[in-house]
Write a protein that holds these residues in place. Structure first.
Motif, mmCIF file in Angstrom:
data_model
loop_
_atom_site.group_PDB
_atom_site.id
_atom_site.type_symbol
_atom_site.label_atom_id
_atom_site.label_comp_id
_atom_site.label_asym_id
_atom_site.label_seq_id
_atom_site.Cartn_x
_atom_site.Cartn_y
_atom_site.Cartn_z
ATOM 1 N N LEU A 1 -1.207 11.126 -3.456
ATOM 2 C CA LEU A 1 0.072 10.599 -3.185
ATOM 3 C C LEU A 1 -0.225 9.013 -2.526
ATOM 4 N N ALA A 2 -0.818 8.956 -1.529
ATOM 5 C CA ALA A 2 -1.031 7.521 -1.133
ATOM 6 C C ALA A 2 -1.481 6.630 -2.067
ATOM 7 N N GLY A 3 -2.410 7.056 -2.874
ATOM 8 C CA GLY A 3 -2.842 6.140 -4.110
ATOM 9 C C GLY A 3 -1.859 5.712 -4.856
ATOM 10 N N LEU A 4 -0.902 6.574 -5.140
ATOM 11 C CA LEU A 4 0.222 6.382 -6.240
ATOM 12 C C LEU A 4 1.129 5.378 -5.499
ATOM 13 N N VAL A 5 1.348 5.633 -4.245
ATOM 14 C CA VAL A 5 2.475 4.699 -3.530
ATOM 15 C C VAL A 5 1.720 3.241 -3.384
ATOM 16 N N ILE A 6 0.571 3.358 -3.259
ATOM 17 C CA ILE A 6 -0.144 1.780 -3.522
ATOM 18 C C ILE A 6 0.123 1.191 -4.776
ATOM 19 N N LEU A 7 -0.180 1.980 -5.557
ATOM 20 C CA LEU A 7 -0.159 1.475 -7.193
ATOM 21 C C LEU A 7 1.186 1.201 -7.407
ATOM 22 N N LEU A 8 1.976 1.729 -7.123
ATOM 23 C CA LEU A 8 3.602 1.547 -7.361
ATOM 24 C C LEU A 8 4.098 0.320 -6.704
ATOM 25 N N ALA A 9 3.528 0.156 -5.399
ATOM 26 C CA ALA A 9 3.943 -1.052 -4.640
ATOM 27 C C ALA A 9 3.303 -2.365 -5.289
ATOM 28 N N ALA A 10 2.095 -2.107 -5.619
ATOM 29 C CA ALA A 10 1.491 -3.400 -6.306
ATOM 30 C C ALA A 10 2.143 -3.623 -7.676
ATOM 31 N N GLY A 11 2.738 -2.547 -8.434
ATOM 32 C CA GLY A 11 3.248 -3.007 -9.630
ATOM 33 C C GLY A 11 4.662 -3.619 -9.520
ATOM 34 N N GLY A 12 5.410 -3.106 -8.395
ATOM 35 C CA GLY A 12 6.667 -3.614 -7.983
ATOM 36 C C GLY A 12 6.601 -4.907 -7.723
ATOM 37 N N LEU A 13 5.751 -5.524 -7.226
ATOM 38 C CA LEU A 13 5.465 -6.788 -6.728
ATOM 39 C C LEU A 13 5.520 -7.976 -7.674
ATOM 40 N N ASN A 14 5.316 -7.451 -9.081
ATOM 41 C CA ASN A 14 5.054 -8.581 -10.206
ATOM 42 C C ASN A 14 3.927 -9.521 -10.073
ATOM 43 N N ILE A 15 2.942 -9.106 -9.570
ATOM 44 C CA ILE A 15 1.491 -9.883 -9.287
ATOM 45 C C ILE A 15 1.105 -10.379 -10.562
ATOM 46 N N SER A 16 0.906 -11.620 -10.580
ATOM 47 C CA SER A 16 0.093 -12.480 -11.797
ATOM 48 C C SER A 16 -1.364 -12.482 -11.534
ATOM 49 N N TRP A 17 -1.800 -11.267 -11.881
ATOM 50 C CA TRP A 17 -3.101 -11.076 -11.685
ATOM 51 C C TRP A 17 -4.343 -12.341 -12.012
ATOM 52 N N SER A 18 -3.806 -12.800 -13.173
ATOM 53 C CA SER A 18 -4.643 -13.864 -13.630
ATOM 54 C C SER A 18 -4.840 -15.160 -12.560
ATOM 55 N N ASP A 19 -3.711 -15.281 -11.666
ATOM 56 C CA ASP A 19 -3.901 -16.294 -10.601
ATOM 57 C C ASP A 19 -4.651 -15.894 -9.487
ATOM 58 N N VAL A 20 -5.050 -14.582 -9.496
ATOM 59 C CA VAL A 20 -5.867 -14.331 -8.181
ATOM 60 C C VAL A 20 -7.168 -15.158 -8.095
ATOM 61 N N PRO A 21 -7.996 -15.168 -8.959
ATOM 62 C CA PRO A 21 -9.394 -15.920 -8.981
ATOM 63 C C PRO A 21 -9.089 -17.331 -8.682
ATOM 64 N N LYS A 22 -7.903 -17.948 -8.775
ATOM 65 C CA LYS A 22 -7.741 -19.148 -8.260
ATOM 66 C C LYS A 22 -7.370 -19.438 -7.037
ATOM 67 N N ILE A 23 -7.156 -18.282 -6.100
ATOM 68 C CA ILE A 23 -6.673 -18.301 -4.734
ATOM 69 C C ILE A 23 -7.531 -19.187 -3.910
ATOM 70 N N PRO A 24 -8.917 -18.787 -3.900
ATOM 71 C CA PRO A 24 -9.771 -19.606 -3.022
ATOM 72 C C PRO A 24 -9.872 -21.360 -3.351
ATOM 73 N N GLU A 25 -9.825 -21.597 -4.670
ATOM 74 C CA GLU A 25 -9.854 -22.921 -4.920
ATOM 75 C C GLU A 25 -8.608 -23.522 -4.294
ATOM 76 N N ASN A 26 -7.332 -22.951 -4.336
ATOM 77 C CA ASN A 26 -6.184 -23.420 -4.093
ATOM 78 C C ASN A 26 -6.112 -23.519 -2.342
ATOM 79 N N VAL A 27 -6.707 -22.613 -1.756
ATOM 80 C CA VAL A 27 -6.652 -22.525 -0.287
ATOM 81 C C VAL A 27 -7.354 -23.779 0.170
ATOM 82 N N MET A 28 -8.721 -23.782 -0.678
ATOM 83 C CA MET A 28 -9.684 -25.214 -0.103
ATOM 84 C C MET A 28 -8.784 -26.374 -0.260
#
Length: 272
Positions: A21-48
């Motif tokens: 149940l905890a895993g399902l809640v985490i998955l639902l929460a991540a899906g509801g945030l509408n995260i653009s997963w393709s931008d995640v690898p660019k985060i370290p570069e943008n932070v620097m």
């Protein structure tokens, strides 16, 4: 030959169900945030990139104004902590078991719980309609928001105090007010003073956030320069916030340790 009675293996059904149940809640929460997963690898570069814009090098021209705004934030935090302590200590004492009547105790605990459920930012937004965009709004928001937590600390400290002194005052014919004054208060005063300083430390951090919603102080200045994308000034403001906050934490922590060490020394002297 004696056969050992081995106990049955404990069931793992409910822990497994809760984990799923905890895993399902985490998955639902991540899906509801509408995260653009393709931008995640660019985060370290943008932070620097933005760290280079902010701290390479910072703009020190606005330092005098930044120090003034930081002083306003510290003033908001300090006055808010004083307001919180002045209100929460008497109310927290009345909410303690054995001090206030049941109807008053339960009512005050309910009020404390409601206050703790409302973030400081929401309280500030409500107060903005009455007091306007001033540091006074931030001070009131910090003071009111702290009452819930501080009041809970007060009545829990009183209820966890040793009962020997209280019983002695009662045996001498003391009233509830006299028990509170001569037995409970001396026992919990060092802890409550330590909690008050800790509340001040919390307010220092929160005051910067309240400034972002218009309550004044260093947070307002940080929001303005972030919106105008003047990253070198933003970097300088972050340095000021971090340095001042760490310095206040160090001083406040040393004072709190001295208070608690003095309280423990007094307890050892009385028990000797």
């Amino acid at each position: 030959m004696t056969v050992l009675d081995v106990p049955p293996r404990p069931s793992r059904l409910w822990p497994t169900v809760f984990a799923v149940l905890a895993g399902l809640v985490i998955l639902l929460a991540a899906g509801g945030l509408n995260i653009s997963w393709s931008d995640v690898p660019k985060i370290p570069e943008n932070v620097m990139k933005y760290l280079g814009l902010m701290f390479g090098p910072p703009n020190w021209e606005k330092l005098p104004r930044a120090l003034m705004e930081m002083w306003r934030s510290v003033s908001m935090a300090w006055l808010g902590a004083i307001l919180c302590v002045v209100v929460s200590i008497p109310l927290g004492i009345l909410a303690a078991r054995g001090v206030g009547p049941a109807w008053l105790r339960l009512s005050l605990r309910g009020v404390f719980a409601v206050i703790r459920a409302v973030p400081e930012v929401i309280i500030a937004l409500i107060l903005l309609t009455v007091t306007g965009l001033t540091p006074f709004t931030g001070m009131l928001a910090l003071g009111i928001a702290g009452i819930g937590t501080q009041g809970k600390w007060v009545y829990e400290s009183i209820e966890s105090a040793e009962e020997g002194a209280s019983e002695a005052v009662l045996a001498a014919g003391g009233t509830t007010a006299e028990v509170t004054r001569w037995a409970l208060w001396p026992a919990v005063a060092p802890a409550l003073m330590s909690f008050a300083l800790y509340r001040f430390e919390i307010n220092i951090r929160t005051s910067a956030i309240l400034g972002m919603v218009g309550a004044g102080g260093i947070g307002s200045m940080l929001t303005n320069y972030t919106q105008f994308r003047e990253w070198d000034t933003v970097g300088m403001l972050l340095i000021v916030i971090v340095v001042v906050t760490m310095a206040i934490d160090a001083v406040s922590g040393a004072v709190r340790r001295r208070i608690m060490e003095g309280a423990r020394s007094g307890e050892l002297a009385r028990s000797a």
